[in-house]
Design a protein around this motif. Sequence first.
Motif, mmCIF file in Angstrom:
data_model
loop_
_atom_site.group_PDB
_atom_site.id
_atom_site.type_symbol
_atom_site.label_atom_id
_atom_site.label_comp_id
_atom_site.label_asym_id
_atom_site.label_seq_id
_atom_site.Cartn_x
_atom_site.Cartn_y
_atom_site.Cartn_z
ATOM 1 N N CYS A 98 77.918 71.452 -18.978
ATOM 2 C CA CYS A 98 76.718 71.145 -19.711
ATOM 3 C C CYS A 98 77.014 70.000 -20.233
ATOM 4 O O CYS A 98 77.949 69.188 -20.350
ATOM 5 C CB CYS A 98 76.511 72.158 -20.405
ATOM 6 S SG CYS A 98 76.235 73.856 -19.977
ATOM 7 N N GLU A 99 75.909 69.348 -20.964
ATOM 8 C CA GLU A 99 75.968 67.958 -21.705
ATOM 9 C C GLU A 99 76.846 68.080 -22.624
ATOM 10 O O GLU A 99 77.586 66.897 -22.966
ATOM 11 C CB GLU A 99 74.426 67.796 -22.113
ATOM 12 C CG GLU A 99 74.102 66.150 -22.466
ATOM 13 C CD GLU A 99 72.774 65.969 -22.790
ATOM 14 O OE1 GLU A 99 72.511 65.967 -23.706
ATOM 15 O OE2 GLU A 99 72.115 65.674 -21.544
ATOM 16 N N ASP A 100 76.884 68.925 -23.556
ATOM 17 C CA ASP A 100 77.829 69.238 -24.671
ATOM 18 C C ASP A 100 79.030 69.850 -24.699
ATOM 19 O O ASP A 100 79.800 70.049 -25.591
ATOM 20 C CB ASP A 100 77.000 69.322 -26.045
ATOM 21 C CG ASP A 100 76.157 70.853 -25.909
ATOM 22 O OD1 ASP A 100 76.149 71.378 -24.893
ATOM 23 O OD2 ASP A 100 75.937 71.354 -26.793
ATOM 24 N N ASN A 119 67.466 75.243 -20.318
ATOM 25 C CA ASN A 119 67.698 74.526 -21.655
ATOM 26 C C ASN A 119 68.268 72.934 -21.293
ATOM 27 O O ASN A 119 68.347 72.344 -22.345
ATOM 28 C CB ASN A 119 68.281 74.965 -22.532
ATOM 29 C CG ASN A 119 67.497 76.386 -23.333
ATOM 30 O OD1 ASN A 119 66.229 76.436 -23.094
ATOM 31 N ND2 ASN A 119 68.528 77.466 -23.669
ATOM 32 N N GLU A 120 68.957 72.733 -20.281
ATOM 33 C CA GLU A 120 69.439 71.496 -19.956
ATOM 34 C C GLU A 120 68.441 70.335 -19.919
ATOM 35 O O GLU A 120 67.474 70.718 -19.368
ATOM 36 C CB GLU A 120 70.335 71.552 -18.636
ATOM 37 C CG GLU A 120 71.803 72.031 -18.803
ATOM 38 C CD GLU A 120 72.755 71.407 -19.772
ATOM 39 O OE1 GLU A 120 72.938 70.086 -19.492
ATOM 40 O OE2 GLU A 120 72.985 71.926 -20.593
ATOM 41 N N PRO A 121 68.580 69.044 -20.490
ATOM 42 C CA PRO A 121 67.664 68.100 -20.293
ATOM 43 C C PRO A 121 67.241 67.597 -19.072
ATOM 44 O O PRO A 121 66.255 67.281 -18.748
ATOM 45 C CB PRO A 121 68.171 66.948 -21.299
ATOM 46 C CG PRO A 121 69.384 67.584 -21.682
ATOM 47 C CD PRO A 121 69.653 68.826 -21.251
ATOM 48 N N SER A 122 68.001 67.704 -18.014
ATOM 49 C CA SER A 122 67.990 67.360 -16.727
ATOM 50 C C SER A 122 67.436 68.377 -15.768
ATOM 51 O O SER A 122 67.302 68.381 -14.694
ATOM 52 C CB SER A 122 69.427 66.700 -16.317
ATOM 53 O OG SER A 122 70.324 67.677 -16.131
ATOM 54 N N THR A 124 65.263 70.851 -13.594
ATOM 55 C CA THR A 124 63.982 70.659 -13.162
ATOM 56 C C THR A 124 63.012 71.887 -12.612
ATOM 57 O O THR A 124 63.685 72.611 -12.595
ATOM 58 C CB THR A 124 64.127 69.860 -11.553
ATOM 59 O OG1 THR A 124 65.004 70.391 -10.782
ATOM 60 C CG2 THR A 124 64.648 68.460 -11.733
#
Length: 124
Positions: A98-100, A119-122, A124
């Motif tokens: 994940c991002e974090d 919930n991941e910003p990327s 789709t």
Amino acid sequence: MIIEFVGADVEAAEKSVAALTSSWGYQPEPPPTAEPANDPDAKVIDPISVTALVVSIPSATLAVADIADRIRKRRRAGELIERAQQLRAQQVAARLMCEDRSIDLATLTPDQLLDIIANEPSAT
């Protein structure tokens, strides 16, 4: 979604998960590069056309489609988690990047996996 494999037989683990996702119609992709590529042939979506399309679809039809999509994704998430649990028995960890943070895929439930991905910003 990026899955990292850590352990004894990483190549076999990658092939195992790739075979599973290929059966769904998704081919594994290499990790994204640091720089986004500028594609001159990229399609641009007209917001007015999209708005007209969204307004024209009855909300009940959209709700049914969302439920059917969630059921299909939940089944696939369960299969992916089951494969990660099998790989763990072979001393290979499949981690969701994940991002974090990174999360052991074998410890998640299908609903948790779908929520993390949503919930991941990327996403789709």
